[in-house]
Design an enzyme around this catalytic site. Structure first.
Site, PDB file in Angstrom:
ATOM      1  N   GLU A   1     -10.496  -1.594   5.490  1.00 23.64           N
ATOM      2  CA  GLU A   1      -9.332  -1.954   6.311  1.00 23.64           C
ATOM      3  C   GLU A   1      -9.689  -2.755   7.558  1.00 23.64           C
ATOM      4  O   GLU A   1      -8.909  -3.561   8.023  1.00 23.64           O
ATOM      5  CB  GLU A   1      -8.563  -0.688   6.699  1.00 23.64           C
ATOM      6  CG  GLU A   1      -7.123  -0.994   7.067  1.00 23.64           C
ATOM      7  CD  GLU A   1      -6.182   0.191   6.875  1.00 23.64           C
ATOM      8  OE1 GLU A   1      -6.667   1.332   6.772  1.00 23.64           O
ATOM      9  OE2 GLU A   1      -4.967  -0.039   6.834  1.00 23.64           O
TER      10      GLU A   1
ATOM     11  N   SER B   1      -3.780   6.703  13.505  1.00 21.64           N
ATOM     12  CA  SER B   1      -3.251   6.769  14.877  1.00 21.64           C
ATOM     13  C   SER B   1      -4.403   6.964  15.875  1.00 21.64           C
ATOM     14  O   SER B   1      -5.520   7.339  15.509  1.00 21.64           O
ATOM     15  CB  SER B   1      -2.268   7.937  15.002  1.00 21.64           C
ATOM     16  OG  SER B   1      -2.980   9.155  14.931  1.00 21.64           O
TER      17      SER B   1
ATOM     18  N   GLU C   1      -4.805   9.310  17.998  1.00 15.73           N
ATOM     19  CA  GLU C   1      -5.285  10.696  18.013  1.00 15.73           C
ATOM     20  C   GLU C   1      -6.296  10.926  16.878  1.00 15.73           C
ATOM     21  O   GLU C   1      -7.319  11.583  17.064  1.00 15.73           O
ATOM     22  CB  GLU C   1      -4.101  11.676  17.865  1.00 15.73           C
ATOM     23  CG  GLU C   1      -3.199  11.766  19.074  1.00 15.73           C
ATOM     24  CD  GLU C   1      -2.260  10.560  19.220  1.00 15.73           C
ATOM     25  OE1 GLU C   1      -2.089   9.805  18.237  1.00 15.73           O
ATOM     26  OE2 GLU C   1      -1.710  10.369  20.318  1.00 15.73           O
TER      27      GLU C   1
ATOM     28  N   GLN D   1       0.842  -1.207   0.000  1.00 18.09           N
ATOM     29  CA  GLN D   1       0.000   0.000   0.000  1.00 18.09           C
ATOM     30  C   GLN D   1       0.872   1.250   0.000  1.00 18.09           C
ATOM     31  O   GLN D   1       1.548   1.532   1.000  1.00 18.09           O
ATOM     32  CB  GLN D   1      -0.878  -0.015   1.262  1.00 18.09           C
ATOM     33  CG  GLN D   1      -1.739   1.215   1.450  1.00 18.09           C
ATOM     34  CD  GLN D   1      -2.614   1.109   2.705  1.00 18.09           C
ATOM     35  OE1 GLN D   1      -2.288   0.361   3.615  1.00 18.09           O
ATOM     36  NE2 GLN D   1      -3.690   1.847   2.735  1.00 18.09           N
ATOM     37  N   GLY D   2       0.850   2.003  -1.083  1.00 23.98           N
ATOM     38  CA  GLY D   2       1.691   3.196  -1.200  1.00 23.98           C
ATOM     39  C   GLY D   2       0.901   4.461  -0.922  1.00 23.98           C
ATOM     40  O   GLY D   2       0.572   5.221  -1.854  1.00 23.98           O
ATOM     41  N   TYR D   3       0.599   4.713   0.330  1.00 23.11           N
ATOM     42  CA  TYR D   3      -0.101   5.935   0.711  1.00 23.11           C
ATOM     43  C   TYR D   3       0.868   6.918   1.380  1.00 23.11           C
ATOM     44  O   TYR D   3       1.114   8.004   0.885  1.00 23.11           O
ATOM     45  CB  TYR D   3      -1.234   5.628   1.703  1.00 23.11           C
ATOM     46  CG  TYR D   3      -2.540   5.137   1.119  1.00 23.11           C
ATOM     47  CD1 TYR D   3      -2.624   4.610  -0.159  1.00 23.11           C
ATOM     48  CD2 TYR D   3      -3.704   5.201   1.877  1.00 23.11           C
ATOM     49  CE1 TYR D   3      -3.835   4.155  -0.662  1.00 23.11           C
ATOM     50  CE2 TYR D   3      -4.923   4.751   1.375  1.00 23.11           C
ATOM     51  CZ  TYR D   3      -4.984   4.232   0.115  1.00 23.11           C
ATOM     52  OH  TYR D   3      -6.183   3.787  -0.366  1.00 23.11           O
ATOM     53  N   SER D   4       1.407   6.505   2.567  1.00 25.84           N
ATOM     54  CA  SER D   4       2.162   7.444   3.407  1.00 25.84           C
ATOM     55  C   SER D   4       3.423   7.948   2.719  1.00 25.84           C
ATOM     56  O   SER D   4       4.082   7.207   1.983  1.00 25.84           O
ATOM     57  CB  SER D   4       2.568   6.775   4.716  1.00 25.84           C
ATOM     58  OG  SER D   4       1.442   6.268   5.367  1.00 25.84           O
TER      59      SER D   4
ATOM     60  N   SER E   1       4.560  -1.371   4.190  1.00 28.89           N
ATOM     61  CA  SER E   1       4.668  -2.742   4.704  1.00 28.89           C
ATOM     62  C   SER E   1       4.820  -3.726   3.557  1.00 28.89           C
ATOM     63  O   SER E   1       4.096  -3.638   2.546  1.00 28.89           O
ATOM     64  CB  SER E   1       3.415  -3.117   5.500  1.00 28.89           C
ATOM     65  OG  SER E   1       3.257  -2.262   6.594  1.00 28.89           O
TER      66      SER E   1
HETATM   67  C1  LIG Z   1       3.833  -0.875  11.432  1.00 32.18           C
HETATM   68  C2  LIG Z   1       3.363   0.164  10.440  1.00 32.18           C
HETATM   69  C3  LIG Z   1       2.997  -0.236   9.162  1.00 32.18           C
HETATM   70  C4  LIG Z   1       2.600   0.713   8.223  1.00 32.18           C
HETATM   71  N1  LIG Z   1       2.283   0.292   6.955  1.00 32.18           N
HETATM   72  C5  LIG Z   1       1.955   1.210   6.014  1.00 32.18           C
HETATM   73  C6  LIG Z   1       1.719   0.825   4.668  1.00 32.18           C
HETATM   74  O1  LIG Z   1       1.797  -0.371   4.325  1.00 32.18           O
HETATM   75  N2  LIG Z   1       1.427   1.758   3.739  1.00 32.18           N
HETATM   76  C7  LIG Z   1       1.326   3.081   4.075  1.00 32.18           C
HETATM   77  O2  LIG Z   1       1.023   3.874   3.198  1.00 32.18           O
HETATM   78  N3  LIG Z   1       1.547   3.497   5.345  1.00 32.18           N
HETATM   79  C8  LIG Z   1       1.871   2.596   6.319  1.00 32.18           C
HETATM   80  N4  LIG Z   1       2.138   3.004   7.613  1.00 32.18           N
HETATM   81  C9  LIG Z   1       2.136   4.432   7.899  1.00 32.18           C
HETATM   82  C10 LIG Z   1       0.987   4.893   8.777  1.00 32.18           C
HETATM   83  O3  LIG Z   1      -0.198   4.918   8.051  1.00 32.18           O
HETATM   84  C11 LIG Z   1       1.394   6.279   9.316  1.00 32.18           C
HETATM   85  O4  LIG Z   1       2.491   6.096  10.176  1.00 32.18           O
HETATM   86  C12 LIG Z   1       0.263   6.945  10.058  1.00 32.18           C
HETATM   87  O5  LIG Z   1      -0.750   7.304   9.173  1.00 32.18           O
HETATM   88  C13 LIG Z   1       0.753   8.186  10.819  1.00 32.18           C
HETATM   89  O6  LIG Z   1       1.416   9.045   9.950  1.00 32.18           O
HETATM   90  P1  LIG Z   1       2.881   9.610  10.305  1.00 32.18           P
HETATM   91  O7  LIG Z   1       3.732   8.457  10.728  1.00 32.18           O
HETATM   92  O8  LIG Z   1       3.328  10.459   9.187  1.00 32.18           O
HETATM   93  O9  LIG Z   1       2.680  10.489  11.598  1.00 32.18           O
HETATM   94  P2  LIG Z   1       2.077  11.980  11.655  1.00 32.18           P
HETATM   95  O10 LIG Z   1       0.856  12.072  10.822  1.00 32.18           O
HETATM   96  O11 LIG Z   1       3.203  12.933  11.357  1.00 32.18           O
HETATM   97  O12 LIG Z   1       1.679  12.083  13.164  1.00 32.18           O
HETATM   98  C14 LIG Z   1       2.626  12.318  14.232  1.00 32.18           C
HETATM   99  C15 LIG Z   1       1.838  12.426  15.519  1.00 32.18           C
HETATM  100  O13 LIG Z   1       0.924  13.531  15.454  1.00 32.18           O
HETATM  101  C16 LIG Z   1      -0.415  13.086  15.707  1.00 32.18           C
HETATM  102  N5  LIG Z   1      -1.348  13.821  14.821  1.00 32.18           N
HETATM  103  C17 LIG Z   1      -1.245  13.984  13.490  1.00 32.18           C
HETATM  104  N6  LIG Z   1      -2.300  14.704  13.012  1.00 32.18           N
HETATM  105  C18 LIG Z   1      -3.073  14.986  14.096  1.00 32.18           C
HETATM  106  C19 LIG Z   1      -4.307  15.673  14.264  1.00 32.18           C
HETATM  107  N7  LIG Z   1      -4.960  16.222  13.218  1.00 32.18           N
HETATM  108  N8  LIG Z   1      -4.825  15.762  15.518  1.00 32.18           N
HETATM  109  C20 LIG Z   1      -4.171  15.192  16.589  1.00 32.18           C
HETATM  110  N9  LIG Z   1      -2.998  14.542  16.474  1.00 32.18           N
HETATM  111  C21 LIG Z   1      -2.462  14.429  15.257  1.00 32.18           C
HETATM  112  C22 LIG Z   1      -0.404  11.610  15.339  1.00 32.18           C
HETATM  113  O14 LIG Z   1      -1.423  10.899  16.024  1.00 32.18           O
HETATM  114  C23 LIG Z   1       0.992  11.189  15.800  1.00 32.18           C
HETATM  115  O15 LIG Z   1       0.972  10.932  17.181  1.00 32.18           O
HETATM  116  C24 LIG Z   1       2.536   2.082   8.573  1.00 32.18           C
HETATM  117  C25 LIG Z   1       2.902   2.479   9.870  1.00 32.18           C
HETATM  118  C26 LIG Z   1       3.331   1.535  10.798  1.00 32.18           C
HETATM  119  C27 LIG Z   1       3.718   2.003  12.168  1.00 32.18           C
END
Ligand SMILES: Cc1cc2nc3c(=O)[nH]c(=O)nc-3n(C[C@H](O)[C@H](O)[C@H](O)COP(=O)(O)OP(=O)(O)OC[C@H]3O[C@@H](n4cnc5c(N)ncnc54)[C@H](O)[C@@H]3O)c2cc1C
Length: 375
Positions: free
Chosen positions: A240, A357, A359, A122-125, A157
């Site tokens: 999901e 997350s 939050e 999944q290429g989102y993040s 992942s």
């Molecule tokens: C084990 C694992 C597997 C993953 N697999 C994939 C995958 O296969 N494909 C993919 O695309 N992504 C994947 N991800 C990525 C995952 O979707 C992101 O880590 C997640 O969406 C959070 O984004 P970020 O890490 O950029 O954190 P950020 O968005 O930068 O957040 C940092 C912190 O700020 C908080 N925050 C952010 N926005 C808000 C808000 N509006 N209000 C309150 N708090 C906020 C968050 O809760 C977090 O605590 C994976 C992540 C993990 C840990």
């Protein structure tokens, strides 16, 4: 015979011989285990019609009811069958192609997913687009009948094992936020794609950085219209959390049993505060199961957020309990190898981040369930 009984009998008969050693392999924090045998198992499951049960029969599924899907996932977990390698194809992109793809796309992409022949990621993040997914900057343009993709994804992942990736990218130059995005299906094994593993706390690498540098895919490999990618991406997220949640809880019960047994063995269970936490964990797991049953509808709405928030926070606390139950021995990796409970502790830190997350889940509950003002 009910589908539950058929599944139970088939699993008992087939997790033997060459597959006996596959029991219990894989899963969060342990995706490095037994790739070859799990891939063979994935194909064995597919050949016997035990993948993609929810899909319509004309695409090789069984059009199984939600109850039957739950029964299968429960039996699968109870049999301690290996963690699935094809879950992203089966659970995310497959249903999206079924819902919003063309007939040609269904014919091209669904059979290899069902047979375990093509794995997906999944290429989102992206580095600056996680919770704020609409900030994606990976871009693509059409050239000589093909999309050309450039940009970077992160935390992808299983990208190192995947044959294909569904990529959310910007196809309208200058567009902002959720406008001008497209949902492309991009082959991973080509010169324009570089996968770099990210080492996690557990020392293993289940997710990766993925760099697209002029990667190509056929013009037809777009789900929905150009510019309509946000809607398609959200449809994928809607798939999901589903029937597999109840199977997941059987795995949780097994982990909790192991924590309780460890606490007995080490004497940690003599501590009244730890006993209290163990009892609470047991009760909360019961509540989780009842809530998951309640939310089991094709479109669970905000209750899915309650479920995600609840299980991930619970599982993280279970990781902390696992650590406490081991006592000081839990702090040391023997011969450099983590055991199951140490791995559980370290990997469960990720539960409250991926798939939205905590939050973000709280924001959804606040706005959609409690009717609080938007952030
Ligand atoms: C084990 C694992 C597997 C993953 N697999 C994939 C995958 O296969 N494909 C993919 O695309 N992504 C994947 N991800 C990525 C995952 O979707 C992101 O880590 C997640 O969406 C959070 O984004 P970020 O890490 O950029 O954190 P950020 O968005 O930068 O957040 C940092 C912190 O700020 C908080 N925050 C952010 N926005 C808000 C808000 N509006 N209000 C309150 N708090 C906020 C968050 O809760 C977090 O605590 C994976 C992540 C993990 C840990």
């Amino acid at each position: 015979m009910s589908l539950r009984e058929q599944a139970r009998a088939w699993l008992a008969e087939n997790l033997t011989g060459e597959f006996a050693g596959a029991r219990g392999l894989g899963g969060p924090g342990r995706e490095h285990e037994g790739h070859e045998i799990r891939l063979a198992w994935e194909r064995h499951l597919g050949a016997a019609g035990w993948t993609c049960l929810a899909w319509p029969e004309r695409y090789g599924g069984r059009a199984a009811s939600l109850e039957d899907q739950v029964a299968f996932h429960e039996e699968y977990a109870r049999a301690d069958a290996p963690a699935r390698l094809g879950h992203i194809g089966e659970g995310l992109v497959g249903p999206t192609i079924l819902e919003l793809g063309t007939e040609e796309q269904r014919a091209r992409f669904l059979p290899p997913i069902r047979r375990g022949e093509e794995l997906w990621c999944q290429g989102y993040s992206e580095p600056d687009a996680g919770s704020d997914l609409a900030a994606v900057r990976t871009r693509a343009h059409l050239e000589d009948g093909r999309w050309v993709v450039t940009g970077q994804k992160v935390w992808t992942s299983l990208a190192h094992l995947a044959d294909w990736c569904f990529v959310l990218c910007r196809t309208e130059p200058g567009s902002r936020r959720h406008h001008g995005l497209s949902y492309l299906l991009v082959p991973m094994r080509q010169p324009g794609v570089e996968v770099r593993p990210i080492v996690q706390l557990t020392g293993t690498s289940e997710f990766n950085e993925v760099f697209f540098d002029g990667a190509v895919t056929d013009a037809g490999n777009i789900v929905g219209e150009p510019g309509d990618g946000w809607r398609v991406a959200m449809a994928t997220l809607g798939h999901e959390r589903g029937a597999s949640t109840l199977g997941q809880q059987i795995g949780f019960r097994r982990e909790l049993d192991k924590v309780i047994e460890t606490a007995r063995r080490t004497g940690a269970a003599d501590d009244p505060l730890l006993r209290d936490r163990l009892v609470r964990a047991w009760l909360e797991l019961e509540i989780m199961r009842l809530n998951a049953l309640r939310a089991l509808r094709p479109d669970p709405g905000p209750e899915a957020s309650i479920g995600k928030l609840y299980w991930s926070e619970w599982h993280r606390r279970l990781g902390e309990l696992a650590q406490a139950a081991q006592g000081r021995a839990g702090l040391v990796a023997r011969d450099g190898e983590l055991d199951d409970l140490q791995r559980l502790y370290l990997f469960s830190r990720a539960d409250t981040i991926y798939a939205g997350s905590s939050e973000i889940q709280r924001n959804i509950i606040a706005e959609r369930t409690l009717g609080l003002p938007r952030q």
